[in-house]
Every structure is written in C-alpha cells, then in structure tokens.
Design an enzyme around this catalytic site. Structure first.
Site, PDB file in Angstrom:
ATOM      1  CB  CYS A   1       5.340  -4.303   0.477  1.00  0.00           C
ATOM      2  SG  CYS A   1       6.438  -2.901   0.241  1.00  0.00           S
ATOM      3  CE1 TYR A   2       0.822   1.161   5.233  1.00  0.00           C
ATOM      4  CE2 TYR A   2      -0.614  -0.707   5.697  1.00  0.00           C
ATOM      5  CZ  TYR A   2      -0.243   0.603   5.922  1.00  0.00           C
ATOM      6  OH  TYR A   2      -0.943   1.360   6.840  1.00  0.00           O
TER       7      TYR A   2
ATOM      8  CE  LYS B   1     -14.095  -9.913 -21.806  1.00  0.00           C
ATOM      9  NZ  LYS B   1     -15.346  -9.134 -21.763  1.00  0.00           N
TER      10      LYS B   1
ATOM     11  CB  SER C   1     -24.562  -6.837 -25.451  1.00  0.00           C
ATOM     12  OG  SER C   1     -23.487  -7.651 -25.001  1.00  0.00           O
TER      13      SER C   1
ATOM     14  CG  ASP D   1      -9.835  11.081 -64.812  1.00  0.00           C
ATOM     15  OD1 ASP D   1      -8.846  11.199 -64.054  1.00  0.00           O
ATOM     16  OD2 ASP D   1      -9.777  10.683 -65.975  1.00  0.00           O
TER      17      ASP D   1
ATOM     18  CD  GLU E   1       2.488  -8.495  -5.149  1.00  0.00           C
ATOM     19  OE1 GLU E   1       3.296  -9.259  -4.589  1.00  0.00           O
ATOM     20  OE2 GLU E   1       2.212  -7.371  -4.708  1.00  0.00           O
TER      21      GLU E   1
ATOM     22  CG  ASP F   1     -18.238 -10.060 -20.110  1.00  0.00           C
ATOM     23  OD1 ASP F   1     -17.362 -10.883 -20.462  1.00  0.00           O
ATOM     24  OD2 ASP F   1     -18.001  -8.878 -19.837  1.00  0.00           O
ATOM     25  CB  SER F   2     -24.431 -10.590 -22.081  1.00  0.00           C
ATOM     26  OG  SER F   2     -24.247 -10.418 -23.455  1.00  0.00           O
TER      27      SER F   2
ATOM     28  N   GLY G   1       0.831  -1.204   0.000  1.00  0.00           N
ATOM     29  CA  GLY G   1       0.000   0.000   0.000  1.00  0.00           C
ATOM     30  C   GLY G   1       0.859   1.245   0.000  1.00  0.00           C
TER      31      GLY G   1
ATOM     32  CE  LYS H   1      -7.665   4.019 -21.336  1.00  0.00           C
ATOM     33  NZ  LYS H   1      -8.861   3.216 -21.142  1.00  0.00           N
TER      34      LYS H   1
ATOM     35  N   GLY I   1     -22.151  -9.942 -26.542  1.00  0.00           N
ATOM     36  CA  GLY I   1     -20.726  -9.942 -26.205  1.00  0.00           C
ATOM     37  C   GLY I   1     -20.391 -11.182 -25.376  1.00  0.00           C
TER      38      GLY I   1
ATOM     39  CG  HIS J   1       5.588  -5.926  -4.347  1.00  0.00           C
ATOM     40  ND1 HIS J   1       4.324  -5.704  -3.856  1.00  0.00           N
ATOM     41  CD2 HIS J   1       6.329  -4.871  -3.968  1.00  0.00           C
ATOM     42  CE1 HIS J   1       4.297  -4.551  -3.227  1.00  0.00           C
ATOM     43  NE2 HIS J   1       5.503  -4.018  -3.274  1.00  0.00           N
TER      44      HIS J   1
ATOM     45  NE  ARG K   1     -19.236   7.280 -24.117  1.00  0.00           N
ATOM     46  CZ  ARG K   1     -18.701   6.061 -24.037  1.00  0.00           C
ATOM     47  NH1 ARG K   1     -19.173   5.177 -23.199  1.00  0.00           N
ATOM     48  NH2 ARG K   1     -17.672   5.727 -24.786  1.00  0.00           N
TER      49      ARG K   1
HETATM   50  N1  GLN Z   1       4.443   2.710   1.694  1.00  0.00           N
HETATM   51  C1  GLN Z   1       5.260   1.669   2.255  1.00  0.00           C
HETATM   52  C2  GLN Z   1       6.728   1.914   1.972  1.00  0.00           C
HETATM   53  O1  GLN Z   1       7.087   2.801   1.252  1.00  0.00           O
HETATM   54  C3  GLN Z   1       4.836   0.332   1.659  1.00  0.00           C
HETATM   55  C4  GLN Z   1       5.093   0.239   0.172  1.00  0.00           C
HETATM   56  C5  GLN Z   1       4.470  -0.973  -0.456  1.00  0.00           C
HETATM   57  O2  GLN Z   1       3.632  -1.642   0.131  1.00  0.00           O
HETATM   58  N2  GLN Z   1       4.788  -1.201  -1.724  1.00  0.00           N
HETATM   59  O3  GLN Z   1       7.572   1.201   2.483  1.00  0.00           O
END
Ligand code: GLN
Length: 543
Positions: free
Chosen positions: A92-93, A399, A239, A480, A186, A243-244, A65, A535, A241, A184, A312
C-alpha cells in the site's frame, strides 16, 4: 546472539525480514504473520537509517501508512534501500513510496477511494517476476484500504495483478526482486495473504523457517551466558505472572543461582498467591527467590487514598523503595558468596515485543489513560542508582511466543496460560479507599469466581476475569435480618490485543451459581453484579 544487553538480538541468530513501519495500524500484523511462518521478523520505524542497522536483513517490507507520499512532510524511506541488494516488498503506502521514489509523478490521489474487499486477478503467471503469486489461484478476494493510486507503472516494472478499481494491484520489477501490493496481505480478510508473504520471505528472500521457541531457547541461553559472563550476577523483581516467570526460568537455565529473583508481597495480591508463586518458582522451577513481606507497609500507606492514580503511584513508588532495600541486601550476600563470587551487574526485566513496538512505531505516543502498572520506574532507578545494566531476554517475543517458550522450559500449563494481573493488584479492583476488610472481600470473591471459571472449563476462552468491590453499600435481607453490605462486581472479558474487549457471555446458571456462592461464603457482601461494559468505553480494570 551477540549484542548489547537489552537489544533484541534474535536478528543475529535467525534469518530476518525487516519491516519498516510507515504508521499503518496493520504493521505489526506483518511481523506476526511472518513469525507464524517460523520466519523471524522485526519492525523498525520508516525513518531508520539503513547504514546504522545492526544486522543484515534477508528482505525488507515497507508497510502501509496514513499519509500520501506526494504530500509535504510525508515520511520517506532511506534511499540507500535500493543499494542493499535484498528483495523489497511495498504494501500500500509502501508500494506508493517505491513508485514515488522512482518518479514522483507515479503516484496521485485516486478518484475512487477503496476500502474493504476487492477481487484480484493475477496476470501472466508464467513470468519470473510473478514468483510472489506462485501456487496461488489467479483470482482471490483481497482487502484494500487506500485513496491514492499509481498513475502509471514505474519504469522497469510490470503488472502482476489487477482489480476492478486498481489497475496496479500488484506489480513486480522485470529484473530485480522488488514488488508492490496495493492491498494488504497481512490481514486475514485477504485470501492467501499468508501464502503471499511466505512466497516473499521463503521463496524470494530465501529465509530459513527456523523461528521456533525450541531454537530460540538454545540461542537465548547462549546469549545470556555471553552477556553475563562467567561470574556476573543478575537481579530481578518478579510478580509470578507469565512473563516474569518465563524470564526467570530462562535466566535460571542460563546462569543457575547467579540469578536472584525478588517477590515483594504488597498486601494486595490474590488469595494464597504469594505462597503459590513461592512454591512454583522455588520448588517446581528451582529459581533462587527471595520473598519480602511488605504487606503491612503497603496497607498502612494506602489508608485514606481514594484517587486511582494516587493509589497506582503510591504502590509503584513504595514498590521501588522496598525493592531497593532488598537489592542492597542481596548485593552484599551475592558479593560475599564464595560459590558465586561476582558482583551483581545486571537487572533483568520481562519486557515483551509489543512494548518495544509501541516505542518504535512511527506515530506520536498516545495520551496516558492510566499510569502503566508494570514496574515502570524500576529499570531507570536500578540503572542510575545502582549502576546496573538492563537485560531483557523476552524483548523479541510476542505474548503467545512467551507462552510457547514457557512450555519449552517445562513450566506447567496452568501457569503458562494465566490471565494478566495488574501490578497494583487488587488495589485497582477496590473502588476508592483500600482497607484490609475490602481486600479480604475482593480476595474471597475473586477466588470463588476464578475457581468456578476453571471448573466450568472456560478459563482459556476468557482473556481476563476478576471480582472487584464497590464500596457503596446496598440493603439486603439475609436470614430474615436486614443487612447493609458491599456490592461485588464480576468482570470477564475476551480480547485479542487488550486494546478493545467484549464482556464474556456466561450462561445464566453459571452467573447464578457464582452469585450464590459469593453471598453465602463471603462475609459482608449482599449483592453481586456482572459488568457487561465493552472496551471502549470501559477499561478492563475498574480503576
Ligand atoms: N494513505 C495512502 C492511501 O490512502 C496509503 C494507505 C495505506 O497504506 N493503507 O492510498
């Protein structure tokens, strides 16, 4: 899977890892990785009161976080987490939070921030607390993103791994199954990250790896039958698509023709689409479908509207009106059909897990860029106006899981792999006012573009593609003669999450072939351009 309609109920049928979200941009990746391991995982905000949980998780992961645990106003986990007697992994956090809970002095601001790769060295691999690292090499590259750190080892813990910058890169409790990682696992940049999560979920928490779409299908059918009952009937707007269609086929498998699907032709669907959807759903999938042709009412109402948001809103509102008219007719038919003989009590919606996560994430809602183009207002209107209960059978799924479920249901591959299509359809692919002439041009050009993409065998490499109409006209010469025609804009993007996207890199001769066909075959067009905007800043649709 018993539970309330609309609730994500997979957690009562599958071993579940609960992820508590502290607002990290990576939180959803934790649930993703676990599901890829066939372990069901669900996310809830970090503020979740654990006594109010509707299921018993096999383990809990606290996410990262953006906050600092020691700052006032930072989020904290429900302290009863330690009384649940389930394994806990803080990332982490999440790790800092575990340490802080045990003693606020355990966490401080680091002198070095650490973002990016670090080399991890695991220690003392013979100790029982190190099951988290079982079968993993002692040294590996990991991904760090933090400024704070543990000042000291929390009482009862020992160090499992270190890095140059983090003395406590991984920690474990001496006697309880509680672990913390400063990095991390993940993110794909962390080597063996998935193996670590597997060691936690399967090895330590004892989760069975049963999360497959085949098993989900059986559970979902049983659950829908339980919710709807012997006689209940269900209504839905579809629709065509992915999902539906998948949701509708699932409902059909569960309750047959007591499921009523309605397709509203809003006049801004793609070429031949209405007929094709009708054919797929009724002939191939056996779904009880009513098609309402309201194209003229939509096209009449769109006359003179130039503003994208107004378009829309008009389409969304008109859609609800027409659907409601039809719902009343269907309710009468359903109530008087002696073979079905039950009231319509439910309204089905193909909501997916990312929408659920979005509403649960521990952060404020982001600013509205565009009014959401799904049948957004419909569930509320059906619930209030008609007193229908919401049923959302895909609410637990990502998805790609919906696609896998579609395959398990025998839906043909081309349909399962369809690109997303916006609710307001071609209307948002015609800049400015929508007229029947421009709708026809957009349809024809789009059909050529998509057919060529399919012929080239690259449809599945592209996330979304379409042809749009720019109403400002350009001069050309054809046979032309001077012509003054519309500009067709081709857009094709690749993306993994639709939050960011890149234009697809077509071979030059492909673009020339498409241009050639469009200017020759679509009357009123004398120029074709390819939109290469990424984007951000460009959105995927033009309006
Ligand atoms: N904010 C906390 C830090 O800077 C945790 C960061 C995190 O969870 N990625 O250490």
């Amino acid at each position: 899977m018993a539970g309330e309609p609309g609730e994500a109920m997979a957690h009562s049928a599958f071993d579940t890892i609960l992820v508590l979200d502290f607002g990290s941009q990576y939180t959803h990746l934790i649930t993703r990785r676990l599901r890829e391991l066939n372990v069901f995982s669900e996310m809830l905000p970090c503020t979740q009161k654990l006594s109010e949980l509707k299921f018993k998780p096999k383990g809990i992961i606290l996410s990262g976080g953006p906050y600092s645990v020691y700052e006032e106003g930072s989020p904290h986990v429900d302290p009863t987490i330690f009384d649940l007697n389930v394994p806990i992994l803080g990332i982490c956090y999440g790790m800092q939070e575990l340490a802080y809970r045990l003693n606020p002095e355990n966490v401080i601001a680091g002198t070095h921030r650490e973002y990016g790769h670090a080399m991890l060295k695991a220690r003392s691999l013979d100790n029982h607390v190190d099951r988290l690292f079982e079968g993993i090499e002692e040294s590996m590259r990991v991904w760090m993103s933090h400024g704070d750190k543990l000042a000291k080892l929390p009482e009862g813990f020992h160090t499992v791994a270190t890095s140059d910058n983090s003395e406590y890169a991984a920690i474990g409790h001496e006697t309880k199954p509680i672990y913390g990682l400063q990095f991390h696992p993940e993110v794909t940049h962390t080597q063996n990250g998935t193996a670590l999560l597997k060691n936690f979920a399967v090895g330590i928490c004892g989760c069975k790896q049963e999360w497959t779409m085949q098993k989900f299908l059986e559970e979902a059918i049983a659950q829908i039958r339980h919710t709807v009952g012997e006689k209940g009937q269900v209504l839905a707007a579809i629709s065509g698509g992915v999902d539906s269609t998948v949701a509708a086929k699932l409902m059909k498998e569960a309750i047959g023709s007591r499921f009523w699907a309605v397709l509203v032709n809003n006049g801004v669907m793609r070429l031949n689409e209405c007929e094709q959807v009708k054919k797929d759903l009724t002939e191939a999938l056996g779904i009880n479908l009513t098609v309402v042709d309201a194209s003229q009412r939509f096209l009449d109402g769109l006359k003179g509207i130039e503003d994208p948001e107004k378009k829309r809103k008009f389409i969304g509102g008109k859609f609800i009106d027409i659907f409601e008219e039809e719902a009343i007719k269907i309710e009468e038919a359903a109530a008087s059909d002696p073979t079905k003989a039950g009231k319509i009590e439910f309204f089905m919606q193909g909501t997916l897990y990312p929408d659920v996560i979005e509403s649960l994430s521990f952060k404020g809602p982001s600013a509205t860029i565009k009014t959401h183009h799904n049948v957004g207002g419909l569930p509320a209107r059906m619930a209030n106006g008609q007193g229908l209960k919401l049923i959302e059978p895909l609410r637990s799924l990502y998805k790609d899981e919906v696609r896998a479920l579609g395959r398990a249901l025998g839906i043909r591959e081309e349909l399962v792999m369809r690109h997303p299509f916006p609710g307001p359809g071609i209307a948002v692919r015609i800049l400015g006012e929508v007229t029947p002439e421009k709708v026809e041009i957009a349809r024809q050009a789009d059909h050529i573009f998509i057919s060529e993409i399919r012929k080239a065998g690259i449809y599945d490499q592209i996330s979304q593609a379409y042809a749009a109409v720019d109403p400002s006209r350009a001069v050309g010469v054809m046979g032309d003669k001077r012509v003054y025609g519309y500009i067709v804009v081709l857009r094709a993007v690749t993306t993994t999450d639709f939050m960011t996207a890149e234009a697809y890199n077509f071979p030059w001769d492909f673009l020339q072939r498409v241009m050639n066909r469009i200017v020759n075959e679509v009357h009123g067009v004398c120029r074709v351009v390819y939109d290469i905007t990424s984007k951000p800043p460009g959105t995927i649709e033009l309006e």
